[in-house]
Scaffold this active site. Structure first.
Site, short mmCIF file in Angstrom:
data_model
loop_
_atom_site.label_atom_id
_atom_site.label_comp_id
_atom_site.label_asym_id
_atom_site.label_seq_id
_atom_site.Cartn_x
_atom_site.Cartn_y
_atom_site.Cartn_z
CG ASP A 18 -7.16 18.13 -13.44
OD1 ASP A 18 -6.44 17.55 -14.27
OD2 ASP A 18 -8.29 17.72 -13.11
CE LYS A 28 -10.19 10.66 -17.90
NZ LYS A 28 -10.48 11.89 -17.16
CE1 TYR A 78 -13.99 14.14 -15.51
CE2 TYR A 78 -13.74 13.79 -13.16
CZ TYR A 78 -14.03 13.30 -14.42
OH TYR A 78 -14.32 11.99 -14.57
NE ARG A 115 -3.12 0.34 3.14
CZ ARG A 115 -2.53 0.24 4.36
NH1 ARG A 115 -1.70 1.18 4.77
NH2 ARG A 115 -2.78 -0.77 5.12
C1 LIG Z 1 -10.95 12.14 -15.86
C2 LIG Z 1 -10.58 13.38 -15.16
C3 LIG Z 1 -10.42 13.40 -13.77
C4 LIG Z 1 -10.71 12.19 -12.90
O1 LIG Z 1 -9.83 11.14 -13.14
P1 LIG Z 1 -10.25 9.58 -13.01
O2 LIG Z 1 -8.99 8.89 -13.41
O3 LIG Z 1 -11.38 9.36 -13.95
O4 LIG Z 1 -10.64 9.37 -11.60
C5 LIG Z 1 -10.02 14.60 -13.17
N1 LIG Z 1 -9.79 15.70 -13.91
C6 LIG Z 1 -9.94 15.71 -15.26
C7 LIG Z 1 -9.66 16.96 -16.01
C8 LIG Z 1 -10.33 14.56 -15.92
O5 LIG Z 1 -10.49 14.58 -17.24
#
Ligand SMILES: *Cc1c(COP(=O)(O)O)cnc(C)c1O
Length: 381
Positions: free
Chosen positions: A170, A195, A98, A46
């Site tokens: 982000d 992504k 998001y 972990r």
């Molecule tokens: C998809 C996404 C998230 C969340 O990520 P997950 O891997 O789906 O939990 C956060 N911020 C943005 C801009 C995203 O596109």
């Protein structure tokens, strides 16, 4: 070292025991100790796993940070950042972040007594109006999802430093290939590695990258204490994805540009959102802080008609109707009913997420086929 070389090699060592060139998947929960407390740096998976460590070292290098931590999802990474706070603290964030981040902030953390201000961050001078003695964090996304607005990271960082706030960015939409927020003064870079980093729509993962050692240690403590750690197989998949990040991002940027220009000249299209247009809001800042404009393009159909948007989304054949983005294949998403459905309609529409808005994650297929697919779907609208 330049970016492509770093993507393949930074932090990645061939396995010392076997010479395996690809990072092994250490599918183990625990590690043998020689004496109690004496081990090779790994005690329990972990806290740390060797596959994950190589990925973290690689990500730290790609974001020009000193440390990275990987999480079981992007939301797991966001959650760890909010856990730096305590009841009474306040956060300044964007009004078109998001949908999942908005849901976590408003539905999970507001009841815990943390206050969030969802504001227009695109004019950095706006931020200071919301700062008071309880403010601890600025949470920004750039480019934003889905209207691809641009936050001036350097300007936000200057404000954060002046008021002693943490600035978290982000960076999911840009990827480290296009933008490195730590270089512009951010304290934490967050990624949904699901992504562009993973890039193949086969894994869910998140990451945080930092420069500051104390901040890293606080976040590592939260990760180990709260347990949103990714597994070794997922870590391996993201390591493999990143090896072609620079090649994929080049193709995403080129295809994104062509799709944006095609849409802009089409008579059935209303607005097209793509930060590469010279008249796009934030274009000058994007040019300054990014090395390209990415593969995300959003647009509205003339009249903002829900039915027309549905017809487009169900008529494309190469673009697939799905949530998510950043994979090699092209996707179309209807934010109002999919990714952003958890944001109240009134809030959503203030941020431009109208019923006629569609978001494309332009993949790396041949551009002629993508344009033909869009053209054919538009002819049915
Ligand atoms: C998809 C996404 C998230 C969340 O990520 P997950 O891997 O789906 O939990 C956060 N911020 C943005 C801009 C995203 O596109």
């Amino acid at each position: 070292m330049k970016f492509g070389t770093k993507a393949l090699h930074a932090g990645i060592e061939p396995d010392p025991t076997t010479g395996a060139i690809m990072t092994p998947i250490f599918q183990t929960s625990t590690f043998v100790q020689e004496y109690p407390g004496k081990h090779k740096g790994y005690a329990y998976a972990r806290g740390k796993n060797p596959t994950r460590t190589q990925l973290e070292n690689n990500l730290a290098a790609l974001e020009n940070g000193n440390n990275a931590l990987c999480f079981s999802s992007g939301m797991g990474a966001v959650d760890a950042v909010i856990k730096l706070l305590k009841p009474g603290d306040e956060v300044i964030t964007g009004n078109d972040i998001y949908g999942g981040s908005y849901r976590m902030f408003s539905k999970i953390y507001e009841p815990f007594g943390i206050k969030f201000h969802y504001i227009d961050l695109y004019d950095a001078s706006n931020i200071e109006k919301y700062i008071n003695s309880n403010t601890k964090l600025i949470w920004a996304e750039t480019p934003t999802n889905p209207t691809l607005k641009i936050v001036d990271i350097a300007a936000a960082s200057a404000i954060a430093k002046k008021h002693n706030l943490i600035l978290a960015i982000d960076n999911t939409f840009a990827s480290p290939y296009l933008q490195n927020p730590l270089d512009l003064g951010a304290d934490i870079v967050m990624h949904s590695a699901t992504k562009y980093l993973g890039g193949h729509s086969d894994v869910v993962m998140g990451a945080l990258v930092t420069k500051d050692q104390t901040l890293h240690e606080r976040l590592a403590f939260i990760l180990n204490s709260c347990g949103a750690n990714p597994g070794p197989m997922d870590s391996f998949l993201v390591i493999r994805g990143i090896k072609t990040l620079h090649l994929r991002m080049k193709a995403h940027c080129e295809n994104g540009k062509q799709v944006a220009h095609y849409l802009r000249n089409h008579p059935k299209i209303g607005k097209v959102y793509w930060p590469g247009f010279e008249d796009a809001a934030g274009h000058e800042i994007a040019k300054k802080q990014m090395r390209g404009f990415g593969g995300m393009v959003s647009f509205t159909l003339k009249g903002d008609d829900f039915e027309a948007a549905m017809r487009f989304a169900t008529s494309v054949e190469i673009f697939t109707l799905a949530e998510s983005l950043g994979g090699v294949e092209s996707l179309v998403n209807h934010p109002a009913s999919m990714t952003h459905a958890s944001i109240p309609k009134e809030e959503r529409e203030k941020a431009g997420v109208v019923d006629g808005l569609l978001r494309l994650s332009v993949g790396v297929e041949d551009i002629e086929d993508l344009i033909a697919d869009i053209e054919s779907a538009l002819s049915k609208v």
